[in-house]
Enzyme design. Structure first.
Site, short mmCIF file in Angstrom:
data_model
loop_
_atom_site.label_atom_id
_atom_site.label_comp_id
_atom_site.label_asym_id
_atom_site.label_seq_id
_atom_site.Cartn_x
_atom_site.Cartn_y
_atom_site.Cartn_z
N VAL A 89 -2.32 -0.20 2.26
CA VAL A 89 -2.55 0.91 3.19
C VAL A 89 -1.44 1.93 2.94
O VAL A 89 -0.27 1.58 2.86
CB VAL A 89 -2.51 0.44 4.66
CG1 VAL A 89 -2.66 1.63 5.59
CG2 VAL A 89 -3.63 -0.57 4.94
N GLU A 90 -1.85 3.20 2.79
CA GLU A 90 -0.88 4.28 2.52
C GLU A 90 -0.62 5.01 3.84
O GLU A 90 -1.53 5.56 4.44
CB GLU A 90 -1.51 5.22 1.49
CG GLU A 90 -0.63 6.35 1.02
CD GLU A 90 -1.33 7.21 -0.05
OE1 GLU A 90 -2.59 7.25 -0.09
OE2 GLU A 90 -0.62 7.83 -0.85
N ILE A 91 0.63 4.97 4.27
CA ILE A 91 0.99 5.65 5.51
C ILE A 91 1.53 7.03 5.14
O ILE A 91 2.45 7.13 4.32
CB ILE A 91 2.10 4.88 6.26
CG1 ILE A 91 1.70 3.43 6.49
CG2 ILE A 91 2.51 5.59 7.53
CD1 ILE A 91 0.88 3.19 7.70
N HIS A 113 -4.04 5.67 5.66
CA HIS A 113 -5.08 5.81 4.64
C HIS A 113 -5.46 4.45 4.07
O HIS A 113 -4.65 3.80 3.40
CB HIS A 113 -4.55 6.75 3.54
CG HIS A 113 -5.53 7.00 2.44
ND1 HIS A 113 -5.15 7.19 1.13
CD2 HIS A 113 -6.88 7.07 2.44
CE1 HIS A 113 -6.22 7.37 0.39
NE2 HIS A 113 -7.28 7.30 1.16
N THR A 164 -1.55 8.17 -3.63
CA THR A 164 -2.46 7.34 -4.44
C THR A 164 -3.64 8.13 -5.00
O THR A 164 -3.95 8.02 -6.18
CB THR A 164 -2.98 6.14 -3.63
OG1 THR A 164 -3.54 6.60 -2.42
CG2 THR A 164 -1.88 5.14 -3.34
#
Ligand code: NAD
Length: 718
Positions: A467-469, A456, A505
């Site tokens: 970056v959101e994994i 994401h 987030t």
């Protein structure tokens, strides 16, 4: 020779002290190193055969500043020791460095590489400074960025070399100087080719028969003027104070302390000035901001960048070819950052036009970089050559990783997943950039759900650092490791979270604007809400943020949650505000030119005057402090819930994600740091009171109450 310095005496009687910290890749200031330095200064001062000394480094960097873990430990100690003791510990740096300039023998610093913080400060305490001619070298005092001030003489000596006006931006913003700028400002005496550095420094030591700093000479004056009655200097301080207030809104104590240390310190002799500096340093180290900022912004962000959450037993991988599905706003940005990092990118959309438009986004960004001298024409062309715009799934044949960024629609996403998986190699990973759809649901369309993951990004992709994994129920370690390796390749910071509605987030960030909407419906003044948001340390006011990301999007997310959750959906006072703005008023956000703000063409945005009619002001307005608290606590309680539900599993991920993902108030160190700082028990009690007044969205989760009872914190002592 000591543990950290080598000592060589040449035939002219000049000692060369080479700092080379053992077991460290970079030189940093540690307590041991300071003790060794002092004994070396004493030895040089006391030995008639030694004429003077040159300090240099045995590593590519000269000295990168104080060891951050040492500063964090100092800050922890500060909590339990009497203030005099903390001052003494802080003053050690000034005491030892002052010895360099008063020991009677000339010292020169030979700056062979980067000199930051204490690294620059030690050289400012030397009588002479020479720097290597290398554009990569940076010299600066960045302490303000970790909530501190340069506490080893930096605030006093830089001002005495550059003058108040010139020095302040470097102290208040932590900006760096290039070698050339440093010579221009008189911070460094000369810039010479690297192979002549030591020779030049020694020459200056040999020629110096006095070993006296300019500020220790009679009649010394700070360049550009000094004193509280000097009209020029007074003007500088007045303007700086006003600008500081405007820029920091008193959220950060460090810049204010720096300004005070400079104002008071530049008017008195250096010995008194250094004590003033140490006093302000002590005042900062006694506060929670520095420790919280060091932990999250540097230590834990650094760990995330080093992929602390990567499964260890998966072999390291490199993405060479990336497939991007959907060349819209996000796909175009993802293609750009990936091609810049050296990957071949296949950018696919439904029409050749749409794909080409996505590719041309990179053209625009690269042209700007070329114009600004940030890259060369050849390099820019090479980046562009690596992006292939296409409509043909056959072009995805050799990709190592797919990132899907098509419309936010389950059906369309399932369709492209099937089409891509029919051609990509069996070992490739498939990632979705969805902002709201559960990864585990999307993975149902995949023939290899264990290789399906969420990556994401935030918008605009090229600017946002996080970056959101997202790990789905079936995602395996290989997919996680490969996704993390990819994030490292594009030089962004990853956090790892588990699948849930809105992930981590989006779910938590959303509480910031919706709480402001709830306040609007209570009759709180919109201007008060916006200012309080900024004064709490958030980068943008909550209503302005709602406009930026689109009120319509927030409404859609609310509708989708309602539909999916059914009876479990907990309505919020913000729901009615969203309905009003989207369904009745048609004010959907900045993109449409109207939301909580008006966006007059060519003019400045301003709060929509109609708000006064829609939300008549309540007679009693809450205090700024109350609004600040509500805005921060509402986010923090949601973050705590995510932690309790194991959506986010490490406090470091929660705090790094909050600050770098949605701009949570950095001075707090993140929402969980904030809760620790307030004290879990106190936070729970305050949230319970808020829940009584405003509703269950403030109710602390059971695990947090247990933590409060057991006197536990998210971060245990360092
Ligand atoms: P967008 O509308 O700008 O782009 C979507 C692109 O996908 C369009 O170019 C469209 O032509 C293309 N597309 C649609 N159907 C397709 C298909 N069947 N095959 C190939 N291409 C197809 O949308 P966006 O803002 O770039 O968002 C894309 C995804 O990223 C969404 O899932 C969104 O939720 C997510 N996301 C968006 C943001 C944001 O801020 N916009 C942030 C994070 C994640």
């Amino acid at each position: 020779m000591t543990d950290n310095f080598t000592f060589e005496l040449d035939e002219d009687g000049i000692a060369l002290l080479t700092l080379d910290l053992k077991d460290r890749s970079m030189n940093v200031i540690t307590m041991e190193m300071m003790t060794e330095l002092e004994s070396l200064i004493d030895r040089i001062a006391g030995d008639d055969a030694i004429k003077g000394a040159v300090i240099t480094s045995g590593k590519p960097t000269f000295l990168a500043g104080a060891d951050l873990t040492m500063l964090a430990a100092l800050s922890k100690r500060a909590a339990s020791e009497p203030v005099e003791k903390v001052f003494e510990a802080a003053f050690e740096f000034n005491r030892v460095f002052r010895k360099i300039e008063t020991c009677g023998k000339p010292f020169a610093a030979a700056l062979n590489g980067l000199a930051m913080g204490g690294g620059l400060e030690i050289s400012l305490a030397c009588h002479h400074r020479v720097v290597a001619d290398d554009p990569k070298i940076q010299l600066g005092l960045p302490e303000v960025k970790v909530g501190l001030l340069p506490g080893a003489g930096g605030t006093q000596r830089l001002v005495r070399l550059m003058g108040v006006q010139a020095a302040l931006p470097y102290l208040l913003q932590g900006r760096s100087l290039s070698p050339q700028e440093a010579v221009g400002f008189g911070v460094v005496d000369a810039m010479v080719p690297a192979d002549q550095l030591i020779g030049e420094a020694k020459k200056r030591v040999l020629e110096d028969k006095e070993a006296v700093q300019p500020w220790d000479r009679k009649g010394f004056k700070v360049p550009g003027g000094q004193g509280s009655m000097n009209p020029k200097v007074v003007q500088v301080f007045m303007a700086s104070e006003a600008m500081l207030r405007k820029e920091t809104r008193d959220v950060y104590p460090a810049p204010q302390a720096i300004l005070s240390a400079v104002y008071e310190g530049h008017q008195v002799p250096i010995d008194a000035a250094l004590r003033i500096e140490s006093r302000y340093f002590t005042s900062l180290i006694l506060r929670p901001e520095a420790a919280n900022m060091i932990r999250t912004l540097f230590v834990n962000k650094g760990e995330a960048d080093k992929l602390v959450r990567r499964p260890k037993d998966v072999e390291k991988s490199e993405i060479r070819t990336l497939g991007v599905l959907g060349a819209g706003m996000m796909g175009a940005g993802i293609a750009y950052v990936s091609a810049r990092a050296g990957m071949e990118v296949v950018l696919l959309d439904t029409t050749q036009d749409a794909a080409a438009r996505g590719r041309s986004y990179s053209v625009g960004l690269l042209e700007k970089d070329v114009r600004r001298g940030k890259t060369t024409r050849e390099k820019a062309d090479a980046v562009l050559d690596r992006i292939k715009a296409t409509t043909d799934y056959g072009d995805l044949k050799g990709v190592d990783l797919i990132i899907e960024a098509v419309f936010e629609d389950m059906g369309i996403k399932a369709d492209v997943t099937g089409k891509a998986e029919a051609v990509i190699p069996e070992g490739s990973i498939f990632a979705s950039n969805t902002s709201t759809l559960p990864i585990t649901e999307l993975a149902k369309a995949s023939v290899r759900p264990d290789q399906f993951i969420g990556i994401h990004f935030f918008s605009p992709v090229e600017k946002m650092p996080l970056v959101e994994i997202i790990v789905g129920k079936q995602t395996n370690d290989v997919a996680l490791a490969r996704a993390l390796d990819y994030v490292k390749q594009i030089r962004k910071t990853p956090i790892v979270v588990n699948d849930s509605r809105g992930f981590y987030t989006s779910r938590c960030f959303g509480t910031y604007p919706t709480e402001a909407m709830a306040m609007l419906s209570e009759g709180v003044s919109p201007a008060l809400i916006e200012h309080a948001g900024l004064m709490a340390g958030m980068q943008v006011g909550p209503l302005a943020v709602a406009d930026e990301v689109s009120i319509e999007l927030a409404w859609k997310v609310k509708e989708a949650a309602k539909a999916a959750m059914g009876k479990a959906y907990e309505p919020s006072p913000a729901d009615e505000v969203l309905d009003l703005f989207v369904k009745e008023l048609g004010r959907t956000g900045k993109k449409s030119g109207k939301g909580f703000y008006d966006y007059p063409e060519g003019g400045k945005k301003h709060l929509w005057p109609g708000l006064a009619e829609e939300f008549p002001l309540a007679e009693n307005q809450p205090s700024v402090e109350d609004i600040k608290k509500r805005l921060l606590y509402r986010q923090a309680i949601e973050v705590a819930r995510c932690y309790g539900e194991k959506v986010v599993t490490a406090p470091a991920d929660a705090d790094v994600g909050a600050i770098f993902g949605w701009g949570f108030a950095p001075q707090t160190g993140g929402p969980l740091s904030l809760i620790d700082t307030v004290g879990v028990a106190q936070f729970v009690a305050e949230c319970e009171a808020l829940a009584d007044q405003y509703g269950p969205r403030y109710s602390p989760p059971a695990f947090l109450k247990d933590m409060a009872k057991a006197d536990k914190a998210f971060y245990t002592a360092a």
